[in-house]
Design a protein around this motif. Structure first.
Motif, short mmCIF file in Angstrom:
data_model
loop_
_atom_site.label_atom_id
_atom_site.label_comp_id
_atom_site.label_asym_id
_atom_site.label_seq_id
_atom_site.Cartn_x
_atom_site.Cartn_y
_atom_site.Cartn_z
N UNK A 445 -43.54 5.34 -39.43
CA UNK A 445 -44.56 4.86 -40.62
C UNK A 445 -44.17 3.55 -40.95
N UNK A 446 -42.77 3.22 -40.79
CA UNK A 446 -42.19 1.70 -41.29
C UNK A 446 -42.67 0.81 -40.08
N UNK A 447 -42.48 1.38 -39.07
CA UNK A 447 -42.81 0.35 -37.69
C UNK A 447 -44.36 0.29 -37.85
N UNK A 448 -45.28 0.82 -38.41
CA UNK A 448 -46.69 0.46 -38.75
C UNK A 448 -46.77 -0.13 -39.75
N UNK A 449 -46.17 -0.30 -40.55
CA UNK A 449 -45.94 -1.20 -41.77
C UNK A 449 -45.68 -2.34 -41.20
N UNK A 450 -44.58 -2.44 -40.43
CA UNK A 450 -43.92 -3.55 -39.76
C UNK A 450 -45.21 -4.34 -39.07
N UNK A 451 -45.81 -3.37 -38.17
CA UNK A 451 -46.71 -4.26 -37.36
C UNK A 451 -47.76 -4.96 -38.16
N UNK A 452 -48.42 -4.07 -39.41
CA UNK A 452 -49.21 -4.49 -40.25
C UNK A 452 -48.89 -5.93 -40.65
N UNK A 453 -47.58 -5.94 -41.26
CA UNK A 453 -47.22 -7.27 -41.86
C UNK A 453 -46.95 -8.23 -40.96
N UNK A 454 -46.62 -7.94 -39.82
CA UNK A 454 -46.73 -8.88 -38.63
C UNK A 454 -48.10 -9.36 -38.13
N UNK A 455 -48.81 -8.51 -38.19
CA UNK A 455 -50.31 -9.11 -38.09
C UNK A 455 -50.79 -9.85 -38.87
N UNK A 456 -50.43 -9.74 -40.39
CA UNK A 456 -50.92 -10.20 -41.41
C UNK A 456 -50.32 -11.59 -41.60
N UNK A 457 -49.09 -11.75 -40.77
CA UNK A 457 -48.43 -13.09 -40.87
C UNK A 457 -49.53 -14.07 -39.89
N UNK A 458 -49.84 -13.43 -38.96
CA UNK A 458 -50.53 -14.29 -37.90
C UNK A 458 -51.86 -14.52 -38.66
N UNK A 459 -52.43 -13.76 -39.40
CA UNK A 459 -53.90 -13.92 -39.93
C UNK A 459 -53.61 -14.90 -41.04
#
Lengths: 749, 217
Positions: A445-459
């Motif tokens: 779950x934290x990894x999914x949060x990490x991925x989400x945050x990482x994607x939003x950094x790009x966005x």
């Protein structure tokens, strides 16, 4: 008009003045070509009238007098001449006189003929004379006669010529008579003109004098006027530059509207205020101070008015839906832009109120989605970040629409305002997501949060100027830490866990905890597409790999070591099974290829140890252990070089003799046929059949190779050979193919 | 000209559809009137905004949310559908699968917004209609009637066909926009010339392929 005197023709000029003949006068050379025109012009002028008609008694008398005198003179001359002729007749020396008169004539003629007259004139003269002679029927001889006749003839001739001349002259003069008359009348007029002219001149002179005085006065007044005008212009200019009209003051202070006129007057006031420094530089700066004070006062009140308007407008953005309001606000902002303190205060106020508004909105959003938080943290964070994304975009658009006063969307002022407004979102966003990260225990779950945050950094990077990326980076770092900490905690719990230790039983299978441990981790690792796990630095990446691979192995090993129930072989087998499990799990993951090699190396070590153990057990069972050890001490069998002579010293060992060899041969025949089953039984708990097979093969290969060498030594020293050859034993043990390959690979001995 | 600045009023349009149907190309053509032959997948959700100056003199601020068609970004999209006014669901007329997948996208939209959203169906790549068409007008018309979308249209971002019309029709479909005052309709059309962001949405009556123009409902 001159006439040829009669007497001048009679006497020689050189001897007697009476004989000095006068030269005939040339004909009057009057311009008669335009006589008709002249007569037309002078129509009133009549010469004949004046000369002939004795209208004027004075003129007539004068003419008559002149004629009388002339007549008298000629009469007198004629009388004198007659008397002279009489005397000559009486005088006996008349001949001499005659010759003298001839000589006189000839002298005269020669003078005439030799005169400087040109040929044409002379020809004209003589033609005239000739014509006259013919016309008057005169005898040339008479004329040439030196006597009285000649004299009379010449006199007549002369008279006639003169008469003709007079006639001609009279005729010519008559033509001029009207002209003269006209000229006379014109003279009068001209005199009047002259008089008029002189009187006019005198008037003009007097006027000129007056004019000069007047002009002097005018000049003086002009100078005065220029000075006055200059003063007026100066005053007007001063007025324009340093004063405001009452209406303008009213516009600034009283009028409630912030319209174009207000800003026009304000601009004027600003210039006025700036110009005051010119006045302050004067010797007397009182005026400058007064104006400066007044303008400052007006400027302050105008600034207050503008700020009030700005604060009011910015406090209620809905009011800016009216374009006119927005335009006015932008004018105000443009004005305040150069007044740093005012502008900054106003902007700070706006930022504070706007941040508060956005914070409240954000908190409202979070509260309204509490249900989702409890149910599904990933969805909540996804929605939250999407909400923040929209929030940033909307806020940026709103701020740009309001503050784009310099026609530049990338204006640092705009970016600064957006950043400051959004900066206050950093904390609540971080708190909310951090809370979820730290309350979450599932690595995945934290990894999914990490991925989400990482994607939003790009966005978020694609959106201009927002500093929430820093928050996302911080949250990402927290996710990484959290994953580390969850795994570490999990391992720590396992390390301390008794149940984990108790899981190690005699079936020698890996414990369940390692399967559970990797179930989450492997799911996480499987989704990673980056070069390092969770985009960690190389060092952190290595640490993470150590954590997920090395640490469990260490924990397991420690648990195994503490377990006294396991013998050496069990120990090796359970460790092998554990590593084999890990290897099978991590081998598909490319990120863990280094760790796979590392694990493989550990597995090989264990396999080697297990092979050695089984080999020693086999030798023991065949009572070959001591012989093997002694031979190895002389020269290790593992050496590729082999020569029976090297092993000569074995004779000295009491254990090495023919009897013992015979017993060993019996043992071989007794035990070796069952040894495959024995070893297979022994390695039954090894999870990898391939490793079991390899181990058995290696044990038997080692054994056959030893037996072969021992057989050669026995033959040399004891002259004894085992019943079964090495090939026969290899066939019996089922490794003949492997043994063939092994022999083929060895150098000739 | 209208005295409304609408600085706070923006219309959110979310572009949905399978990967490589041309969502980004559609937006790029509308925004910059360009077309890039090279394909670059959208990462996450992109945002662009534009003020549209319509023929009637009305202005409207559109927020265009360009979503990634890749499956891995699918979970992000519902959050963006949630507060959108218009959902432009795109498919590739040369790719039947992209059309069949419209059901999934429509379902997502309906799930988040119910009926409170304008759905527009856009069949892109109409320049390839002659050779590679896999989705007929009848197919999309049937779907349009079934789901009750506002309208459907075929576009070609490559040939710049019907793109302006699409956005014009979207703008005209916005209920708030339609309710706005029309008092200044006659004297605002010339303001376009002074604004750099002006988009001429006049439709070229002589544009080829009239058949596709007629597909709009």
């Amino acid at each position: 008009m001159d006439f040829i005197d009669f007497d001048t023709f009679t006497k020689d000029n050189s001897t007697d003045n009476d004989w000095n003949l006068p030269q005939p006068q040339p004909a009057l050379s009057l311009p008669i070509t335009n006589i008709e025109n002249l007569s037309k012009k002078l129509s009133q002028f009549k010469l004949t009238k004046n000369l002939i008609i004795p209208n004027d008694s004075t003129t007539t008398i004068t003419v008559n007098n002149d004629e009388d005198e002339l007549m008298k003179k000629y009469a007198k001359l004629s009388i004198n001449l007659i008397s002279d002729e009489k005397k000559q007749e009486q005088d006996p020396e008349n001949g001499n006189e005659k010759s003298s008169s001839n000589s006189t004539l000839s002298t005269r003629l020669s003078r005439v003929l030799n005169d400087s007259l040109n040929d044409n004139d002379q020809r004209e003269i003589f033609s005239y004379i000739e014509n006259n002679l013919e016309e008057n029927e005169l005898n040339v001889q008479d004329l040439l006669d030196t006597g009285f006749v000649g004299s009379v003839s010449r006199s007549n001739f002369k008279n006639r010529i003169e008469s003709n001349l007079i006639k001609n002259h009279s005729k010519i003069l008559k033509e001029y008579q009207p002209v003269i008359k006209q000229l006379k009348s014109t003279e009068g007029k001209l005199n009047k003109f002259n008089e008029l002219n002189s009187s006019t001149e005198s008037i003009i002179d007097s006027h000129c004098q007056n004019s000069n005085k007047f002009n002097a006065r005018i000049n003086e007044l002009n100078k005065q006027q220029k000075l006055v005008l200059l003063k007026k212009q100066l005053l007007q200019s001063f007025n324009a530059k340093f004063t405001l009209t009452e209406y303008e003051e009213f516009v600034l202070t009283q009028s409630g509207e912030m319209n174009d006129e207000f800003f026009k007057v304000l601009s004027k006031l600003q210039k006025l205020n700036e110009n005051c420094y010119i006045l302050l530089s004067l010797d007397n700066c009182k005026l400058g101070n007064d104006i400066l004070n007044k303008s400052n006062q007006l400027l302050n009140s105008s600034n207050d008015k503008i700020i009030k308007f700005c604060n009011k407008s910015l406090g209620n953005l809905y009011s800016l839906n009216l374009k006119s309001k927005l335009v006015t606000l932008q004018k105000c902002l443009r004005y305040l832009q150069n007044k740093y303190n005012y502008f900054q205060n106003m902007i700070d106020n706006f930022i504070n109120s706007r941040s508060k508004f956005i914070n409240d909105e954000f908190l409202n959003y979070c509260e309204s989605n509490l249900e989702i938080v409890q149910q599904e943290s990933i969805r909540f964070i996804g929605d939250l970040l999407a909400y923040v994304h929209s929030l940033i975009v909307n806020e940026s658009e709103t701020i740009i629409a309001i503050f784009n006063i310099n026609e530049n969307e990338n204006d640092p002022i705009i970016q600064d305002i957006i950043n400051k407004i959004l900066m206050n979102l950093q904390k609540p966003i971080k708190l909310k997501i951090d809370h979820l990260i730290y309350s979450e225990t599932k690595v995945l779950t934290i990894f999914q949060i990490f991925n989400l945050l990482d994607l939003y950094v790009i966005m978020f990077k694609k959106i201009k100027g927002n500093n929430l990326i820093e928050v996302l980076h911080s949250l990402i770092s927290n996710c990484q830490d959290r994953i580390f900490s969850i795994i570490s905690n999990k391992l720590s719990i396992i390390k301390q866990s008794n149940s984990a230790r108790l899981e190690l039983d005699t079936d020698l299978q890996p414990p369940n905890w390692i399967i559970e441990f990797y179930s989450d981790i492997l799911n996480l690792l499987d989704q990673i597409k980056t070069k390092t796990i969770l985009n960690l630095t190389t060092d952190s990446h290595e640490k993470f790999l150590d954590l997920i691979i090395n640490s469990p192995v260490e924990i397991f090993n420690s648990h195994v070591e503490l377990n006294k129930a396991f013998n050496k072989k069990d120990n090796l087998i359970i460790k092998f099974n554990f590593l084999d499990l890990i290897q099978s799990k991590v081998i598909p993951i490319s990120l863990l290829s280094d760790k796979v090699i590392e694990i493989n190396s550990q597995i090989n070590d264990i396999t080697e140890k297990l092979t050695t153990l089984e080999y020693v057990n086999l030798l023991k069972s065949l009572h070959l252990e001591n012989i093997y050890n002694v031979s190895n001490m002389i020269c290790p069998f593992s050496d590729e070089f082999f020569d029976t002579s090297i092993y000569e010293p074995i004779k000295e060992n009491k254990l090495y003799n023919l009897e013992s060899m015979k017993q060993i041969d019996e043992k071989i025949q007794e035990i070796l046929p069952n040894s495959i089953i024995e070893i297979q039984q022994s390695l039954l708990k090894v999870n990898s059949p391939m490793i079991v097979n390899d181990t058995i093969n290696q044990v038997f290969i080692n054994f056959i190779k030893f037996i072969k060498k021992l057989n050669l030594i026995n033959k040399e020293i004891l002259d004894f050979e085992f019943t079964w050859s090495d090939y026969e034993m290899a066939t019996m043990l089922g490794i003949e193919e492997v043994y063939d390959k092994e022999i083929a690979s060895l150098p000739d001995t | 000209m209208s005295d409304k600045s609408n600085i706070l009023k923006k219309y959110k349009i979310v572009f949905l559809g399978d990967q490589s149907v041309g969502k980004t190309s559609l937006i790029t053509r509308f925004m910059y009137d360009t077309f890039d032959e090279t394909y670059a997948a959208t990462i996450g959700i992109d945002f662009l905004s534009k003020t549209m100056y319509l023929e009637e003199g009305k202005t409207i601020r559109l927020q265009l949310w360009d979503t990634a068609g890749q499956e891995r970004f699918r979970s992000l999209i519902p959050s963006y559908i949630r507060d959108s006014h218009v959902a432009v669901i795109c498919y590739d007329i040369t790719n039947k699968k992209s059309f069949l997948n419209l059901d999934k996208w429509i379902k997502d939209v309906k799930l988040e917004r119910g009926d409170d959203v304008i759905i527009v169906l856009v069949g892109n790549k109409s320049d390839l209609a002659n050779d590679k068409r896999q989705v007929t007008i009848e197919d999309v018309e049937s779907l349009h009637l079934k789901i009750g979308s506002k309208f459907f249209i075929e576009t070609s971002t490559k040939a710049n066909h019907n793109v302006k019309l699409l956005f014009k029709k979207i703008a005209q479909s916005l209920p708030e926009f339609n309710n706005e005052g029309t008092e200044n309709e006659n004297n605002t059309s010339n303001n376009n010339h002074n604004n750099p962001e002006t988009i001429d949405i006049t439709i070229d009556k002589n544009a080829p392929n009239p058949q596709t123009l007629n597909t709009c409902c």
